[in-house]
Design a protein around this motif. Sequence first.
Motif, PDB file in Angstrom:
ATOM      1  N   ARG A  45      41.395 -15.161   2.012  1.00 38.25           N
ATOM      2  CA  ARG A  45      40.871 -15.666   0.758  1.00 38.25           C
ATOM      3  C   ARG A  45      39.565 -16.397   1.046  1.00 38.25           C
ATOM      4  NH1 ARG A  45      43.239 -20.620  -2.998  1.00 38.25           N
ATOM      5  NH2 ARG A  45      41.897 -20.204  -4.808  1.00 38.25           N
ATOM      6  N   THR A  46      38.511 -16.088   0.297  1.00 38.51           N
ATOM      7  CA  THR A  46      37.205 -16.698   0.533  1.00 38.51           C
ATOM      8  C   THR A  46      36.637 -17.216  -0.778  1.00 38.51           C
ATOM      9  OG1 THR A  46      35.928 -14.656   0.179  1.00 38.51           O
ATOM     10  CG2 THR A  46      36.764 -15.065   2.416  1.00 38.51           C
ATOM     11  N   LEU A  47      35.879 -18.318  -0.681  1.00 42.17           N
ATOM     12  CA  LEU A  47      35.212 -18.896  -1.842  1.00 42.17           C
ATOM     13  C   LEU A  47      33.792 -19.288  -1.434  1.00 42.17           C
ATOM     14  CD1 LEU A  47      38.348 -20.302  -1.610  1.00 42.17           C
ATOM     15  CD2 LEU A  47      37.745 -20.898  -3.941  1.00 42.17           C
ATOM     16  N   ALA A  48      32.809 -18.851  -2.202  1.00 42.39           N
ATOM     17  CA  ALA A  48      31.416 -19.255  -1.995  1.00 42.39           C
ATOM     18  C   ALA A  48      30.994 -20.094  -3.184  1.00 42.39           C
ATOM     19  CB  ALA A  48      30.520 -18.029  -1.846  1.00 42.39           C
ATOM     20  N   LEU A  49      30.522 -21.295  -2.924  1.00 38.48           N
ATOM     21  CA  LEU A  49      30.214 -22.247  -3.989  1.00 38.48           C
ATOM     22  C   LEU A  49      28.712 -22.353  -4.213  1.00 38.48           C
ATOM     23  CD1 LEU A  49      33.164 -22.933  -3.256  1.00 38.48           C
ATOM     24  CD2 LEU A  49      32.581 -25.358  -3.473  1.00 38.48           C
ATOM     25  N   ASP A  50      28.319 -22.527  -5.483  1.00 41.98           N
ATOM     26  CA  ASP A  50      26.967 -22.980  -5.812  1.00 41.98           C
ATOM     27  C   ASP A  50      27.006 -24.505  -5.837  1.00 41.98           C
ATOM     28  OD1 ASP A  50      26.110 -20.370  -6.206  1.00 41.98           O
ATOM     29  OD2 ASP A  50      26.314 -20.446  -8.395  1.00 41.98           O
ATOM     30  N   LEU A  51      26.289 -25.155  -4.954  1.00 37.73           N
ATOM     31  CA  LEU A  51      26.284 -26.609  -4.943  1.00 37.73           C
ATOM     32  C   LEU A  51      25.546 -27.156  -6.168  1.00 37.73           C
ATOM     33  CD1 LEU A  51      25.608 -27.235  -1.149  1.00 37.73           C
ATOM     34  CD2 LEU A  51      27.792 -27.392  -2.365  1.00 37.73           C
ATOM     35  N   ARG A  52      25.781 -28.395  -6.466  1.00 39.86           N
ATOM     36  CA  ARG A  52      25.118 -29.083  -7.585  1.00 39.86           C
ATOM     37  C   ARG A  52      23.606 -28.814  -7.575  1.00 39.86           C
ATOM     38  NH1 ARG A  52      25.889 -35.086  -9.619  1.00 39.86           N
ATOM     39  NH2 ARG A  52      28.069 -34.596  -9.151  1.00 39.86           N
ATOM     40  N   ASN A  53      23.054 -28.538  -8.756  1.00 41.39           N
ATOM     41  CA  ASN A  53      21.628 -28.241  -8.946  1.00 41.39           C
ATOM     42  C   ASN A  53      21.211 -26.877  -8.409  1.00 41.39           C
ATOM     43  OD1 ASN A  53      20.934 -30.756 -10.201  1.00 41.39           O
ATOM     44  ND2 ASN A  53      21.054 -31.714  -8.178  1.00 41.39           N
TER      45      ASN A  53
END
Length: 261
Positions: A45-53
């Motif tokens: 299971r993988t998750l790629a996040l867009d950080l704040r801003n």
Amino acid sequence: MLLNVIERGPEGPADGRPPVVFLHGLFGRGRNFGFFQRSLSETRRTLALDLRNHGDSPHGPMDYPTLAADVRETLAAHNALPAIIIGHSMGGKTAMMLALTAPADVHALMVADIAPGEGGLAHTQDLTGGLVKLAMPATLDLSGANTWLEPVIRDRSVRDLMIQNLQLGDHPRWRIGLNEIRDALDAIVGWPVMPAGTEYDGPTLFVAGGDSKYIQPKNYPEMRRLFPHYRLEVIEGAGHWLHAQKPREFLAITTQFVNSV
């Protein structure tokens, strides 16, 4: 703050192993790790996040404790803790801060070409100031965006990265929180003083580009103090954007580390 997440995983049920989380660098977005996420998601299971801003996440004031708190809140909402956290540059500093402030939530830590200290990213201060001063045209296509950015960004590869942060067409706009990033640059280039006794004692891997100067021998004592079990690997012939410049080598190191922990 809940962040935008791109999640991928195997077609069958998850096997219970900790998920793998990717955190991008300054002016990046979660999809920058698409190649690696697709590869690992065949079995994990993988998750790629867009950080704040960044990307499709909300905007607001930022520093590393805030960024780490966003990541923890988002992963908790996705039932994805503890996790293996992989971060590049600003995302690497965010990953380190999360490991140091919430060690039980970090199964293992991999940091790509950044050290726990002042430095790295300093060149972005002039870049960001120049971008803020650019007057946005009434309409903008891909070719026009390249020409519009060229006086501020001479490097074509960096321009290509920044164009991904633009909404093109009529009434173009920045998708990123450019003003918020400008206001936070001192904190992003810097690194908070961590109190004595602060450490993350889980598995930690630093990966440096052989041609990069973002991890120096002067950083090793602080790396050892905060991450007593760290290892360092170097990808020769790579600069700061080592995962883009040497993707196969970076994938091999990432896969081995994820499977070893």
